[in-house]
Design a protein around this motif. Structure first.
Motif, short mmCIF file in Angstrom:
data_model
loop_
_atom_site.label_atom_id
_atom_site.label_comp_id
_atom_site.label_asym_id
_atom_site.label_seq_id
_atom_site.Cartn_x
_atom_site.Cartn_y
_atom_site.Cartn_z
N GLN A 112 0.79 -1.11 0.02
CA GLN A 112 -0.03 -0.13 0.01
C GLN A 112 1.00 1.06 0.00
O GLN A 112 0.49 2.11 0.82
N ILE A 113 1.87 1.15 -0.78
CA ILE A 113 2.76 2.33 -0.71
C ILE A 113 2.77 2.37 -2.32
O ILE A 113 3.24 1.68 -3.16
N PRO A 114 2.87 3.85 -2.87
CA PRO A 114 3.01 3.98 -4.36
C PRO A 114 4.44 3.86 -4.64
O PRO A 114 5.45 3.97 -4.21
N GLY A 115 4.58 3.43 -6.09
CA GLY A 115 5.99 3.13 -6.70
C GLY A 115 7.04 4.31 -6.41
O GLY A 115 8.23 4.04 -6.26
N TRP A 116 6.31 5.59 -6.69
CA TRP A 116 7.20 6.69 -6.73
C TRP A 116 8.07 7.01 -5.28
O TRP A 116 9.16 7.58 -5.20
N ALA A 117 7.64 6.46 -4.46
CA ALA A 117 8.08 6.56 -2.91
C ALA A 117 9.65 6.22 -2.97
O ALA A 117 10.42 6.49 -2.39
N PHE A 118 9.98 5.26 -4.04
CA PHE A 118 11.22 4.59 -3.81
C PHE A 118 12.11 5.15 -4.94
O PHE A 118 13.24 4.74 -5.01
N VAL A 119 11.85 6.10 -5.92
CA VAL A 119 12.47 6.39 -6.96
C VAL A 119 12.69 8.01 -7.25
O VAL A 119 11.85 8.68 -6.58
N ASP A 120 13.61 8.08 -7.91
CA ASP A 120 13.86 9.81 -8.20
C ASP A 120 12.92 10.20 -9.48
O ASP A 120 12.40 9.27 -10.06
N SER A 121 13.03 11.46 -9.95
CA SER A 121 12.20 11.71 -10.98
C SER A 121 12.57 11.28 -12.41
O SER A 121 11.73 10.94 -13.22
#
Ligand code: G3I
Length: 377
Positions: free
Chosen positions: A115-124
């Motif tokens: 329940q955590i979006p993928g963007w949380a672990f990556v940069d732009s």
């Protein structure tokens, strides 16, 4: 009127009076009073309950429980849906509900791989964050949420489900980006954000020896680092034949021996057929399989209800027998209709895992756990 008729009338009146008293007595029973000397007792709440859409469930919560946990609204994807956007509408409603009712409020959960979006672990550019960048993001998340509810949320499930059944850290993005000390860092940040809040590690299957030992190591490691950890929660998504008594006893004893609280944080009992037992069987006879997996759409037969009641009674008696070691028992939901088990691991089943039925009525299990408390002096 003859003497005999008079006697019958008196007996009838006494009987009716007794029945009315009994109804009133039952109506007055509240779990939070019954378990007051033993442990806190609570439930996980969904947004319908706190927003006023499900007033009958809210009434049960207000009457029965003294602690509440956010079932979903504080999970990363809900409360922090975009990089620079937090959404506190639902979590504020939850906290306000708990405060209004003077309940011990549990925040669930700060760090989890689901329940955590993928963007949380990556940069732009969608590249996995460095350790430092991930730590900064974790700190921002924890500080923003714990800071907002400082002094209001009394306990946090800081890290949820970090261990696997073999007693290792599960392969998650948290482990990949930060390393094994992601757990310690989360506890460090949570404590900085609200020094008075209780901080917990929460997981399922902690009765299994390898996982239990790993939780013991995890607590000892945090303690050795001088970090605050107040308790360990065993989720308690239990069934008719698990956990086995000895394993649950061993879990309570070994966590209790570390000087931290032992909590059952997400209790429910699944009485439906275990779906994985049917994998590969009858797979081409779909309707038949559906019936097998979802056999109680029209209600629980008496003998099955009794089995469920006995299981609740047995598990509560066991928790109560550890006098004072278990500090809280939280049910994962309020009544059967809205339990997550209606949709997992098979969607659309009719499940019966809680203490209140689909019509908001207390089930036999409700009275059975009260009896278990009465027997424990
Ligand atoms: O709110 C949306 C709704 O808008 C949408 O139409 C619908 C379509 O599927 O989904 C709804 O969201 C669902 C949400 O529950 C609210 O009902 C999600 O799909 C569903 O994945 C979510 O499931 C929750 C699950 O965690 C995953 O976060 C369960 O309610 C919740 O009980 C369960 O709780 C977890 C604990 O946090 C950790 N321990 C295990 C426990 C059980 O899985």
């Amino acid at each position: 009127m003859t003497k005999i008729e008079l006697l019958i009338v008196i007996c009838l009146a006494l009987f009716l009076f007794g029945a009315v008293c009994n109804v009133v007595k039952i109506d007055k029973l509240a779990l939070k009073d019954v378990f007051e000397k033993h442990f806190l007792i609570g439930a996980a709440l969904n947004d319908d309950i706190v927003s006023g859409k499900d007033p009958q469930a809210a009434e049960i919560v207000e009457k029965q429980f003294n602690t509440v946990t956010a079932e979903n609204v504080m999970k990363w994807e809900k409360i922090h849906p975009k990089l620079n956007k937090y959404d506190f509408d639902a979590s504020d409603r939850f906290v306000d509900f708990g405060l209004k009712n003077k309940m011990f409020i549990i925040g669930h959960t700060l760090i989890w791989q689901s329940q955590i979006p993928g963007w949380a672990f990556v940069d732009s550019s969608k590249k996995l964050l460095s350790r430092d960048a991930m730590l900064a993001r974790m700190r921002d998340h924890i500080f923003t949420i714990v800071g907002r509810y400082k002094g209001k949320v009394k306990g946090w499930d800081v890290v949820n489900e970090a261990l696997n059944d073999e007693g290792e850290f599960g392969k998650t993005k948290w482990l990949e980006t930060i390393g094994k000390d992601f757990v310690a860092k989360a506890f460090e940040y949570a404590h900085e954000a609200d020094p008075k809040a209780e901080l917990y590690y929460n997981d399922f299957s902690l009765d299994k020896p390898a996982k239990r030992d790993a939780a013991v190591r995890l607590v000892k490691d945090l303690q050795a680092k001088g970090l605050r950890i107040d308790g360990v929660g065993i989720q308690g998504h239990w069934g008719m034949d698990y956990p086995i008594r000895e394993d649950l006893d061993a879990f309570i004893d070994s966590i209790g021996a570390l000087g931290v609280k032992v909590m059952v944080t997400e209790m429910d009992i699944d009485i439906l057929p275990v779906a994985s037992n049917y994998m590969g069987a009858d797979i081409n006879i779909k309707v038949d399989l559906q019936k097998k997996l979802n056999p109680y759409v029209d209600g629980l037969p008496d003998e099955v209800q009794k089995k469920l009641t006995d299981r609740y009674s047995e598990l509560f008696a066991q928790l109560l027998a550890h006098k004072g070691k278990v500090s809280r028992v939280t049910l994962w939901g309020v009544y059967d209709k809205t339990s997550w088990l209606n949709n997992w691991p098979v969607r659309g089943r009719t499940s019966y895992p809680l203490l209140f039925d689909r019509n908001y009525q207390p089930k036999a299990a409700f009275y059975a756990i009260i009896k278990a408390a009465e027997k424990t002096k």
